[in-house]
Design a protein around this motif. Structure first.
Motif, short mmCIF file in Angstrom:
data_model
loop_
_atom_site.label_atom_id
_atom_site.label_comp_id
_atom_site.label_asym_id
_atom_site.label_seq_id
_atom_site.Cartn_x
_atom_site.Cartn_y
_atom_site.Cartn_z
N LYS A 203 71.02 53.04 52.02
CA LYS A 203 71.70 53.09 50.57
C LYS A 203 70.51 52.53 49.80
N ALA A 204 69.46 51.78 50.14
CA ALA A 204 68.54 51.15 49.23
C ALA A 204 67.40 52.39 49.06
N ARG A 205 67.51 53.56 49.73
CA ARG A 205 66.68 54.45 49.57
C ARG A 205 67.37 55.68 48.96
N GLY A 206 68.48 55.64 48.56
CA GLY A 206 69.17 56.27 47.76
C GLY A 206 70.03 57.44 48.30
N ARG A 207 70.50 56.97 49.52
CA ARG A 207 71.28 57.74 50.40
C ARG A 207 72.86 57.01 50.66
N HIS A 208 73.70 57.98 50.87
CA HIS A 208 75.03 57.57 51.41
C HIS A 208 75.69 56.78 50.09
N ARG A 209 75.39 57.03 48.84
CA ARG A 209 76.14 56.54 47.86
C ARG A 209 77.56 56.85 47.83
N LYS A 210 78.16 57.86 48.02
CA LYS A 210 79.26 58.33 48.16
C LYS A 210 79.88 57.99 49.61
N LEU A 211 79.33 58.01 50.53
CA LEU A 211 80.11 58.12 51.86
C LEU A 211 79.82 56.68 52.49
N ARG A 212 80.89 55.75 52.46
CA ARG A 212 81.09 54.48 52.93
C ARG A 212 81.26 54.74 54.57
N PRO A 213 80.43 54.30 55.35
CA PRO A 213 80.64 54.45 56.83
C PRO A 213 81.68 53.54 57.42
N ASP A 214 82.42 54.03 58.44
CA ASP A 214 83.09 53.25 59.13
C ASP A 214 82.13 52.50 60.29
N LEU A 215 82.23 51.10 59.82
CA LEU A 215 81.13 50.35 60.71
C LEU A 215 81.81 49.97 61.99
#
Length: 218
Positions: A203-215
């Protein structure tokens, strides 16, 4: 008028990698996915997270079996201790894709972290998989066993001594060593915590802003 916006890909290639610490028994290892296009510089950051290191020592990827064949992939600021012979074999890890040194399934390279303690890891390309980026984010840790050793413990010999000492309440340095280890649990591996850290890294590198993972379990 039809939209000309590019649709996100429905499948992307990912590398399934296995990393294990050398000369440690029982083994300390991780299995994880990364984007096929990842550079060695980014892969180093992912390795630090999946293994549990703290990323404050030098590191290098090493290819080649014989001395005259060896190449060392290091950060661009690494001056190679100003050794001309070593510098001639250095390559900038930020400009090299992981796939270029792991072209075939079952290929392996050496990843060394902390050139003092000299933690050597064997990194193996197990397979290439196809991932739906709308359902699964990358990087992703699939599995692993046992905790990474504490930083600055003294390499494999120092870690073996550390484990003996914390396991023996009668050892004269037991309490001091336990306090130094800050509650180290050698058999513990928390995959959920690793994937949480990987998500924040991405996320800090501009990825996965919309897809919140199932952790949770996946």
């Amino acid at each position: 008028m039809p939209s000309t916006a590019r649709k996100p890909p429905t499948q992307v290639a990912a590398l399934q990698l296995h990393v294990s610490l050398k000369a440690i028994e029982p083994p300390i290892w991780r299995r994880f996915w990364v984007e096929e296009t990842i550079t060695l510089g980014r892969l180093h950051e992912v390795l630090q997270i999946v293994m549990g290191w703290e990323n404050y020592h030098l590191h290098q990827f090493i290819t080649g079996e014989r001395f005259e064949e060896k190449l060392y992939y290091t950060p661009p600021w690494d001056d190679g201790f100003e050794d001309p012979e070593f510098s001639a074999r250095q390559r900038d890890e930020t400009r090299v894709k992981a796939r270029s040194i792991l072209p075939l399934v079952r290929d392996s390279v050496l990843y060394e972290y902390d050139l003092g303690d000299s933690w050597e890891h064997t990194l193996v390309l197990e397979k290439v998989v196809l991932i739906n980026p709308m359902e699964q984010w990358l990087p992703w840790c699939l599995d692993g066993r046992r905790a990474c050793p504490p930083e600055d413990v003294g390499g494999t010999g120092g870690y073996a001594s550390f484990l003996r000492t914390i396991a023996d309440p009668t050892h004269p340095e037991h309490h001091e060593t336990v306090a130094w280890g800050q509650g180290h649990e050698p058999e513990r591996f928390d995959r959920k915590a690793v994937n949480t850290a990987l998500w924040w890294w991405a996320k800090a590198r501009g990825r996965h802003r919309k897809l919140r993972p199932d952790l949770g379990e996946h």
